[in-house]
Design a protein around this motif. Structure first.
Motif, mmCIF file in Angstrom:
data_model
loop_
_atom_site.group_PDB
_atom_site.id
_atom_site.type_symbol
_atom_site.label_atom_id
_atom_site.label_comp_id
_atom_site.label_asym_id
_atom_site.label_seq_id
_atom_site.Cartn_x
_atom_site.Cartn_y
_atom_site.Cartn_z
ATOM 1 N N ASP A 1 44.726 39.249 35.797
ATOM 2 C CA ASP A 1 44.011 38.979 37.053
ATOM 3 C C ASP A 1 44.807 38.160 38.069
ATOM 4 O O ASP A 1 44.281 37.245 38.690
ATOM 5 C CB ASP A 1 42.660 38.299 36.750
ATOM 6 C CG ASP A 1 41.812 39.131 35.807
ATOM 7 O OD1 ASP A 1 41.192 40.096 36.275
ATOM 8 O OD2 ASP A 1 41.805 38.841 34.587
ATOM 9 N N ASP B 1 44.615 44.020 35.989
ATOM 10 C CA ASP B 1 44.447 43.479 37.338
ATOM 11 C C ASP B 1 45.612 42.572 37.718
ATOM 12 O O ASP B 1 45.436 41.554 38.387
ATOM 13 C CB ASP B 1 43.093 42.770 37.502
ATOM 14 C CG ASP B 1 41.945 43.771 37.566
ATOM 15 O OD1 ASP B 1 42.209 44.988 37.547
ATOM 16 O OD2 ASP B 1 40.775 43.336 37.642
ATOM 17 N N ASN C 1 40.659 47.078 36.130
ATOM 18 C CA ASN C 1 39.816 47.946 36.946
ATOM 19 C C ASN C 1 40.354 48.094 38.364
ATOM 20 O O ASN C 1 39.767 48.768 39.182
ATOM 21 C CB ASN C 1 38.380 47.416 36.988
ATOM 22 C CG ASN C 1 38.321 45.964 37.367
ATOM 23 O OD1 ASN C 1 38.906 45.122 36.689
ATOM 24 N ND2 ASN C 1 37.656 45.651 38.456
ATOM 25 N N HIS D 1 41.287 44.364 28.706
ATOM 26 C CA HIS D 1 41.130 43.779 30.038
ATOM 27 C C HIS D 1 39.801 43.032 30.102
ATOM 28 O O HIS D 1 39.720 41.921 30.618
ATOM 29 C CB HIS D 1 41.204 44.845 31.137
ATOM 30 C CG HIS D 1 40.940 44.265 32.484
ATOM 31 N ND1 HIS D 1 41.696 43.233 32.995
ATOM 32 C CD2 HIS D 1 39.975 44.520 33.420
ATOM 33 C CE1 HIS D 1 41.210 42.890 34.192
ATOM 34 N NE2 HIS D 1 40.181 43.656 34.460
ATOM 35 N N HIS E 1 39.434 39.604 33.259
ATOM 36 C CA HIS E 1 38.475 40.319 34.096
ATOM 37 C C HIS E 1 37.352 39.463 34.684
ATOM 38 O O HIS E 1 37.044 39.586 35.860
ATOM 39 C CB HIS E 1 37.867 41.517 33.352
ATOM 40 C CG HIS E 1 36.870 42.261 34.166
ATOM 41 N ND1 HIS E 1 37.214 42.932 35.318
ATOM 42 C CD2 HIS E 1 35.512 42.409 34.039
ATOM 43 C CE1 HIS E 1 36.111 43.496 35.838
ATOM 44 N NE2 HIS E 1 35.078 43.181 35.089
HETATM 45 MN MN MN Z 1 39.166 43.163 36.388
#
Ligand code: MN
Length: 243
Positions: A8, A44, A82, A117, A198
């Motif tokens: 992230d 991410d 994502n 994730h 995440h």
């Molecule tokens: Mn994410």
């Protein structure tokens, strides 16, 4: 040898200090300690990824840096998030990174750990789970990658705006992991340690899985702080430093 885990970072052109902090982290901490250390990026890493053929300066610069790290001996592993689910084989080739499946078990000194994730654990967010099924579909991905870069860039912007407005209306707990889903994932892989990102809720949770003690370690997102998990002779520990 030390294993490092991050997620992230949401790298993008407008967040240059985060990219700089990442380069410093690898160049001043991870590599000097031992060039053969392992770095796991659990999704991410990029705020958006529209295809490995993207020629924007940030994408090219980051890939070049990653390649220099793997050439220096660093083992680099990459799991999709994502936002950067379109990272593909060409990226792996350009950086020397190894792409990992969405659920991956690694062997540490004292235990096995499941890496994810984390978005697939948030099953209470039904709208997101539907979206996820679409964008993780290889046929859909192939179709998108055929589109001109400009069009993909536009789509990424729209998706981001859409996800921000949708998330603003969701209850906090809907966007966190579902406890039963965590238990199911640990049992599926027969492990008692899970590392994921995440949710942007960094913490070490002691949990119970069918009467056994287990741990769920959650990475934080990079912004004001940089978060990482370290696995060495001290076990697994969560750290952060100011950016
Ligand atoms: Mn994410």
């Amino acid at each position: 040898m030390t294993d490092y885990f991050i997620s992230d970072l949401h790298l993008e052109a407008s967040r240059a200090p985060v990219a700089e902090a990442f380069f410093r982290f690898v160049e001043q901490t991870v590599i000097p300690e031992a060039p053969s250390n392992k770095l796991y990026i659990l999704g991410d890493f990029f705020d958006a990824w529209i295809g490995d053929d993207d020629d924007n300066p940030l994408a090219l610069n980051v890939q070049q840096k990653l390649l220099s790290y793997t050439q220096a001996g660093l083992s680099l592993y990459f799991q999709h998030g994502n936002r950067d689910f379109l990272v593909g084989a060409q990226f792996a080739q350009a950086t020397g990174a190894q792409l990992l499946p969405e659920e991956h078990v690694i062997q540490l000194a004292d235990r096995s750990a499941l890496l994810m994730h984390g978005d697939s654990l948030c099953i209470d967010d039904e709208a997101y789970m539907q979206f996820r099924a679409q964008v993780r579909n290889p046929a859909w991905q192939q179709q998108i990658l055929q589109l001109p870069l400009e069009q993909r860039r536009l789509m990424a912007q729209q998706l981001r705006a859409q996800s921000q407005s949708m998330n603003a209306m969701k209850a906090e707990d809907i966007m966190d992991v579902n406890a039963e889903e965590v238990t199911a994932a640990l049992l599926r892989h027969d492990v008692i340690t899970l590392i994921h990102g995440h949710t942007h809720r960094p913490a070490v949770h002691d949990i119970d899985v069918n009467g056994n003690k287990a741990q769920r370690l959650v990475l934080g997102d990079w912004g004001e702080n940089a978060w990482f998990i370290k696995a060495d002779s001290e076990g697994l520990t969560l750290h952060h430093f100011a950016i």
